[in-house]
Design an enzyme around this catalytic site. Structure first.
Site, PDB file in Angstrom:
ATOM      1  N   VAL A 131      -4.651   8.245 -10.611  1.00 27.02           N
ATOM      2  CA  VAL A 131      -5.644   8.416 -11.672  1.00 27.02           C
ATOM      3  C   VAL A 131      -6.013   9.886 -11.831  1.00 27.02           C
ATOM      4  O   VAL A 131      -6.200  10.381 -12.950  1.00 27.02           O
ATOM      5  CB  VAL A 131      -6.886   7.551 -11.383  1.00 27.02           C
ATOM      6  CG1 VAL A 131      -7.999   7.848 -12.375  1.00 27.02           C
ATOM      7  CG2 VAL A 131      -6.517   6.071 -11.439  1.00 27.02           C
ATOM      8  N   TYR A 132      -6.093  10.603 -10.716  1.00 27.81           N
ATOM      9  CA  TYR A 132      -6.391  12.044 -10.769  1.00 27.81           C
ATOM     10  C   TYR A 132      -5.310  12.781 -11.557  1.00 27.81           C
ATOM     11  O   TYR A 132      -5.607  13.581 -12.450  1.00 27.81           O
ATOM     12  CB  TYR A 132      -6.491  12.587  -9.352  1.00 27.81           C
ATOM     13  CG  TYR A 132      -6.558  14.088  -9.265  1.00 27.81           C
ATOM     14  CD1 TYR A 132      -7.743  14.774  -9.523  1.00 27.81           C
ATOM     15  CD2 TYR A 132      -5.433  14.831  -8.924  1.00 27.81           C
ATOM     16  CE1 TYR A 132      -7.795  16.160  -9.445  1.00 27.81           C
ATOM     17  CE2 TYR A 132      -5.473  16.212  -8.834  1.00 27.81           C
ATOM     18  CZ  TYR A 132      -6.662  16.869  -9.101  1.00 27.81           C
ATOM     19  OH  TYR A 132      -6.708  18.237  -9.023  1.00 27.81           O
ATOM     20  N   VAL A 133      -4.058  12.513 -11.224  1.00 31.79           N
ATOM     21  CA  VAL A 133      -2.947  13.174 -11.909  1.00 31.79           C
ATOM     22  C   VAL A 133      -2.970  12.843 -13.396  1.00 31.79           C
ATOM     23  O   VAL A 133      -2.802  13.727 -14.252  1.00 31.79           O
ATOM     24  CB  VAL A 133      -1.605  12.762 -11.274  1.00 31.79           C
ATOM     25  CG1 VAL A 133      -0.431  13.216 -12.134  1.00 31.79           C
ATOM     26  CG2 VAL A 133      -1.485  13.343  -9.864  1.00 31.79           C
TER      27      VAL A 133
END
Length: 217
Positions: A131-133
């Site tokens: 999700v961060y990426v």
């Protein structure tokens, strides 16, 4: 002298960035949600304005950017393992900053992203990291399409080692570590280089002095 709005103004990179901006003759405007940070930030030479990245909307961002000459998006959800904050801070905060800059008429926008976020996320990747990426990838895509005078800096793995002043900066730079202090030095430098507008570059430790690396963009 320029006034530079720093979204995420008490983050680890931002605390180094304020020092570099002041040294370059700029006035950092640290945007934070916690008023308890005021004394610390003012001691670094920054002005302080309150802004809650997650709960406030683009009109509040535009108001915070009023009178500024550039915006640096330096916010991040942090290593807390909370998936939702990657969406509300790393993506949502960036999108509202972009819209706020457009509304406020602030064209110059520098975003701190992360290396490799355009690459496919492998199956089996930790959900928080995935999700961060995706958040960083989508934020960068939105900024590139914004019509602003953008620069995107994509650091490798961040460390808290002392500043070296020596980096590798460019689209083809491979993954490696880089100090947060060196990231801040590069961000401060690109603000003063018109040739960095419209450029996206990976950033890791290297052997080129920061001014030379930025000029080579």
């Amino acid at each position: 002298m320029s006034r530079i709005a720093v979204v995420g103004g008490h983050g680890q990179i931002a605390l180094h960035l304020h020092r570099h901006l002041v040294a370059a003759g700029h006035t950092p405007v640290a945007l934070v949600r916690n008023p308890d940070y005021r004394a610390e930030l003012e001691s670094l030479g920054a002005e302080v304005a309150l802004l809650d990245i997650e709960s406030e909307e683009a009109d509040a961002f535009a108001a915070a950017f009023a009178g500024c000459d550039a915006v640096v998006f330096a916010a991040g959800g942090g290593p807390d393992g909370r998936v939702e904050r990657k969406r509300t801070v790393d993506l949502g905060g960036s999108l509202k900053s972009i819209e706020g800059a457009q509304r406020a008429g602030v064209a110059r926008f520098v975003q701190i992203s992360a290396i490799g976020v355009d690459e496919p996320v492998p199956d089996g990747t930790d959900e928080v990291w995935r999700v961060y990426v995706e958040a960083k990838r989508d934020a960068d895509s939105a900024l590139r399409a914004s019509g602003l005078d953008w620069t995107i800096i994509r650091p490798g793995r961040l460390t808290d080692e002392v500043e070296t002043g020596l980096v590798a900066l460019g689209e083809q730079v491979e993954r490696a570590e880089v100090t947060r202090a060196d990231v801040a030095a590069v961000v401060a430098a690109v603000l003063d280089v018109p040739g960095a507008i419209g450029k996206q570059a990976n950033l890791v430790a290297g052997d080129v002095p920061v001014p030379e690396a930025v000029a080579a963009l």
